[in-house]
Design a protein around this motif. Structure first.
Motif, PDB file in Angstrom:
ATOM      1  N   SER A   1      23.089  42.980  51.641  1.00 37.81           N
ATOM      2  CA  SER A   1      21.817  43.664  51.400  1.00 37.81           C
ATOM      3  C   SER A   1      20.693  42.729  51.797  1.00 37.81           C
ATOM      4  O   SER A   1      20.652  41.576  51.367  1.00 37.81           O
ATOM      5  CB  SER A   1      21.668  44.052  49.928  1.00 37.81           C
ATOM      6  OG  SER A   1      20.366  44.547  49.676  1.00 37.81           O
TER       7      SER A   1
ATOM      8  N   LYS B   1      22.531  43.195  45.521  1.00 36.44           N
ATOM      9  CA  LYS B   1      21.980  44.122  44.526  1.00 36.44           C
ATOM     10  C   LYS B   1      23.045  44.967  43.821  1.00 36.44           C
ATOM     11  O   LYS B   1      22.875  45.280  42.634  1.00 36.44           O
ATOM     12  CB  LYS B   1      20.942  45.037  45.163  1.00 36.44           C
ATOM     13  CG  LYS B   1      21.444  45.979  46.233  1.00 36.44           C
ATOM     14  CD  LYS B   1      20.284  46.773  46.828  1.00 36.44           C
ATOM     15  CE  LYS B   1      20.726  47.643  47.989  1.00 36.44           C
ATOM     16  NZ  LYS B   1      19.580  48.353  48.596  1.00 36.44           N
ATOM     17  N   ASN B   2      24.130  45.324  44.480  1.00 34.16           N
ATOM     18  CA  ASN B   2      25.107  46.195  43.837  1.00 34.16           C
ATOM     19  C   ASN B   2      25.832  45.517  42.674  1.00 34.16           C
ATOM     20  O   ASN B   2      26.347  46.202  41.786  1.00 34.16           O
ATOM     21  CB  ASN B   2      26.120  46.693  44.867  1.00 34.16           C
ATOM     22  CG  ASN B   2      25.523  47.739  45.783  1.00 34.16           C
ATOM     23  OD1 ASN B   2      24.916  48.701  45.327  1.00 34.16           O
ATOM     24  ND2 ASN B   2      25.665  47.544  47.085  1.00 34.16           N
TER      25      ASN B   2
ATOM     26  N   THR C   1      22.226  52.598  44.364  1.00 34.68           N
ATOM     27  CA  THR C   1      20.893  52.023  44.189  1.00 34.68           C
ATOM     28  C   THR C   1      19.908  52.991  43.533  1.00 34.68           C
ATOM     29  O   THR C   1      18.720  52.716  43.482  1.00 34.68           O
ATOM     30  CB  THR C   1      20.324  51.555  45.539  1.00 34.68           C
ATOM     31  OG1 THR C   1      20.249  52.667  46.434  1.00 34.68           O
ATOM     32  CG2 THR C   1      21.199  50.467  46.139  1.00 34.68           C
TER      33      THR C   1
END
Length: 236
Positions: free
Chosen positions: A13, A19-20, A109
């Motif tokens: 990312s 972020k995940n 997200t």
């Protein structure tokens, strides 16, 4: 009627690194979508697709039925999402010996969606005869009123015009921002249609406070603020 929920969570990312797997309200961001899929009670299989071993391990730990390793060519910065979803569905069918009628993809997200949003999007697909369903919120800008385009010579004009000019935003046709939260398809449309928009694509409308898609650090902070406020108010 057999249904599958896919959650596609790539390891790389640019906007928000990692972020995940980043913690949101004490659990990885990915986990929120898995738990929502489980809580709505609609799906025979919840499958997570990723190129990252840590994400796949977390997916299993937080309740996914299948952890599907994504091929390298579907995990690049330029890879389109529809082939990723098709690969996940086909892999799940091969492993489970099932043929799915309804496919739903939850974007990892966009964790602010509610369980009711998922249920209602699927209901719109299955009960209203839609080919596929996307989600969105009322647009902040209107192409008929205050969204402009610039041509090669630098001249600016409205992105779209009507025969009768619009002088108040409220009088413009309703427009929506896609929020990348929930996508739902009938089988034939997912596998046979060339793209996202088809002859009978419908939109399920969600409010702004459930529509933030994390694509930057500011987005993550906003989502974190809203999630914490929900918890403080005793909401799920």
């Amino acid at each position: 009627m057999k249904r599958i929920c896919t959650i596609c969570a790539r390891g790389g990312s640019k906007g928000v690194p990692g972020k995940n797997m980043r913690l949101l309200a004490g659990k990885p961001l990915l986990a929120h979508s898995i738990e929502q899929a489980r809580a709505c009670g609609l799906f025979d299989v919840v499958a997570v697709s990723s190129d990252d071993a840590a994400i796949l391990a977390a997916a299993t730990a937080y309740g996914a039925d299948l952890a599907i390793t994504r091929p390298h060519e579907l995990a690049t910065d330029t890879a389109a999402k529809l082939p990723v979803i098709r690969h996940a569905v086909e892999t799940a069918e091969a492993r489970c010996g099932l043929r799915f009628d309804t496919m739903v993809d939850l974007d990892a997200t966009s964790p602010l969606r509610s369980v009711e949003d998922i249920v209602n999007a699927v209901r719109l697909l299955e009960e209203e005869g839609a080919g596929n369903v996307i989600t969105g919120m009322p647009a902040r800008r209107s192409p008929y009123f205050n969204l402009v385009e610039r041509d090669a010579a630098g001249r600016v004009g409205l992105a779209k015009t009507l025969a009768t000019p619009v002088f108040r935003r409220q009088d413009a046709p309703a427009c929506f921002d896609m929020n990348a939260s929930i996508y739902a398809w009938r089988r034939a449309v997912l596998f046979e249609a060339p793209g996202l928009f088809n002859a009978d694509t419908r939109l399920y409308e969600m409010p702004e406070e459930r529509s933030i898609d994390i694509d930057s650090e500011v987005d993550f902070l906003l989502v974190e603020l809203l999630i914490n406020r929900r918890h403080a108010q005793g909401q799920a």
